[in-house]
Design a protein around this motif. Structure first.
Motif, PDB file in Angstrom:
ATOM      1  N   VAL A 159       0.854  -1.190   0.000  1.00 38.12           N
ATOM      2  CA  VAL A 159       0.000   0.000   0.000  1.00 38.12           C
ATOM      3  C   VAL A 159       0.889   1.240   0.000  1.00 38.12           C
ATOM      4  N   ILE A 160       0.727   2.075  -1.022  1.00 39.31           N
ATOM      5  CA  ILE A 160       1.618   3.228  -1.180  1.00 39.31           C
ATOM      6  C   ILE A 160       0.892   4.565  -1.103  1.00 39.31           C
ATOM      7  N   ARG A 161      -0.440   4.530  -1.018  1.00 44.26           N
ATOM      8  CA  ARG A 161      -1.169   5.788  -0.962  1.00 44.26           C
ATOM      9  C   ARG A 161      -2.597   5.533  -0.471  1.00 44.26           C
ATOM     10  N   HIS A 162      -3.119   6.467   0.309  1.00 45.67           N
ATOM     11  CA  HIS A 162      -4.512   6.432   0.722  1.00 45.67           C
ATOM     12  C   HIS A 162      -5.208   7.681   0.172  1.00 45.67           C
ATOM     13  N   GLU A 163      -6.427   7.501  -0.314  1.00 38.84           N
ATOM     14  CA  GLU A 163      -7.211   8.636  -0.786  1.00 38.84           C
ATOM     15  C   GLU A 163      -8.647   8.487  -0.323  1.00 38.84           C
ATOM     16  N   ARG A 164      -9.314   9.616  -0.156  1.00 38.85           N
ATOM     17  CA  ARG A 164     -10.740   9.572   0.169  1.00 38.85           C
ATOM     18  C   ARG A 164     -11.545   9.166  -1.066  1.00 38.85           C
ATOM     19  N   ILE A 258      -4.405   2.477  -2.367  1.00 36.38           N
ATOM     20  CA  ILE A 258      -3.745   2.288  -3.654  1.00 36.38           C
ATOM     21  C   ILE A 258      -2.435   1.544  -3.396  1.00 36.38           C
ATOM     22  N   ALA A 259      -2.248   0.455  -4.098  1.00 37.12           N
ATOM     23  CA  ALA A 259      -1.118  -0.419  -3.798  1.00 37.12           C
ATOM     24  C   ALA A 259      -0.315  -0.740  -5.050  1.00 37.12           C
ATOM     25  N   LEU A 282       4.205   8.991  -6.214  1.00 33.34           N
ATOM     26  CA  LEU A 282       2.922   9.061  -5.518  1.00 33.34           C
ATOM     27  C   LEU A 282       3.057   9.726  -4.158  1.00 33.34           C
ATOM     28  N   ASP A 283       4.247   9.611  -3.543  1.00 32.52           N
ATOM     29  CA  ASP A 283       4.491  10.330  -2.295  1.00 32.52           C
ATOM     30  C   ASP A 283       4.460  11.835  -2.515  1.00 32.52           C
ATOM     31  N   ASN A 284       4.952  12.278  -3.683  1.00 32.46           N
ATOM     32  CA  ASN A 284       5.058  13.708  -3.964  1.00 32.46           C
ATOM     33  C   ASN A 284       3.778  14.321  -4.480  1.00 32.46           C
ATOM     34  N   LEU A 285       2.817  13.478  -4.899  1.00 29.10           N
ATOM     35  CA  LEU A 285       1.555  14.013  -5.410  1.00 29.10           C
ATOM     36  C   LEU A 285       0.658  14.405  -4.266  1.00 29.10           C
TER      37      LEU A 285
END
Length: 299
Positions: A159-164, A258-259, A282-285
């Motif tokens: 898992v590399i990102r969480h979004e609503r 998001i993985a 994705l960290d920078n977005l």
């Protein structure tokens, strides 16, 4: 003479902004909390502006701090790309990346731009398909990497990102007030569709699925045309869309995980390098900017 900015201090600033805490940022950059605080004090001295302001017992980024954070992300990113352009000079070949079209528009430009700058000899093949199909391709050894919507039953993934996940409608339409409310969603196996319909059923709000498609572009077009309500991750919201909430009669939805899924059968340095760029990109977005910067805990 202008002072040069310190990359290490900028990296710490990014860690504070991303974690929302000086303490958690200290763990990430492997420093003590007092060292992190001193770094930020010195960074303020370098730019000659206050970066943080008090917000109760916590702190938040000032307007100048938000502006500096934007530059920091770009500077640290370019520094990473520069280093990689020399260390990866020998990398060449082909790598296959899968990504759902829900994420392609938002993520691919940043990922491919960063990766190509430092790996100009590598050919990247991109396949856009829904998550279930991408998982099958990974398992069939047809892809090297895939960016997917994560769920536990799909196998090992990072898992590399969480979004609503948000309810959306056209900003020029009142279709969300109709009964039953018309929906534009994915196929029946789509997790977002299941989350949306379950929550409407839970509150007893009538609905009908008017349009169903794997293609997010088609779903988004239906929404912006004012024909239906849909659910999208925060990064997929487009101009002309309006976010709906409890005050509109739409209950909160779960967040999206998001993985990154890797081909474990044929690992390679090239695949690992692209994975690094995906995670970094994705960290920078950032998602949609809030009206005010979130408070940052100092404890």
């Amino acid at each position: 003479m202008a002072h040069l900015l310190d990359i290490d201090q900028l990296r710490t600033l990014i860690a504070i902004a991303d974690t929302g805490s000086f303490t958690r940022a200290a763990d990430i950059v492997h420093k003590t909390q007092s060292a992190v605080s001193m770094q930020m004090k010195r960074l303020e001295e370098r730019v000659g502006r206050d970066i943080f302001e008090k917000d109760g017992r916590a702190s938040r980024l000032t307007e100048d701090g938000e502006r500096l954070l934007d530059y920091a992300r770009r500077i640290v990113g370019l520094n990473h790309d520069c280093i990689m352009s020399f260390s990866d000079a020998a990398l060449s070949g082909r790598v296959k990346l899968g990504v759902p079209d829900d994420y392609a528009d938002r993520y691919l430009p940043e990922i491919l731009a960063r990766f190509t700058r430092s790996n100009s000899k590598v050919e990247v093949t991109v396949i856009c398909e829904p998550t279930p199909m991408l998982v099958e391709r990974i398992q069939a050894n047809e892809l090297d990497l895939a960016i997917i919507t994560h769920s536990d039953h799909r196998g090992p993934a990072e898992v590399i990102r969480h979004e609503r996940l948000l309810w959306v409608t056209s900003s020029r339409s009142q279709v969300h007030e109709e009964t039953p409310v018309p929906l534009a969603l994915g196929r029946p196996t789509c997790q977002w569709r299941q989350a949306a319909t379950e929550r409407l059923e839970r509150i007893g709000r009538p609905f009908r699925v008017l349009y169903a498609s794997w293609n997010s572009t088609a779903v988004s077009a239906t929404v912006t045309a004012g024909l239906a309500v849909s659910v999208l991750p925060e990064s997929a919201i487009r101009p002309g869309m309006r976010v709906l909430g409890p005050s509109d009669g739409f209950p909160a939805l779960p967040s999206v995980k998001i993985a990154l899924m890797r081909n474990r059968l044929e690992p390679s340095p090239l695949m690992d390098k692209l994975a690094e760029h995906i995670i970094s990109s994705l960290d920078n977005l950032s998602g949609r900017q809030p009206e005010a910067p979130p408070a940052i805990a100092a404890e």
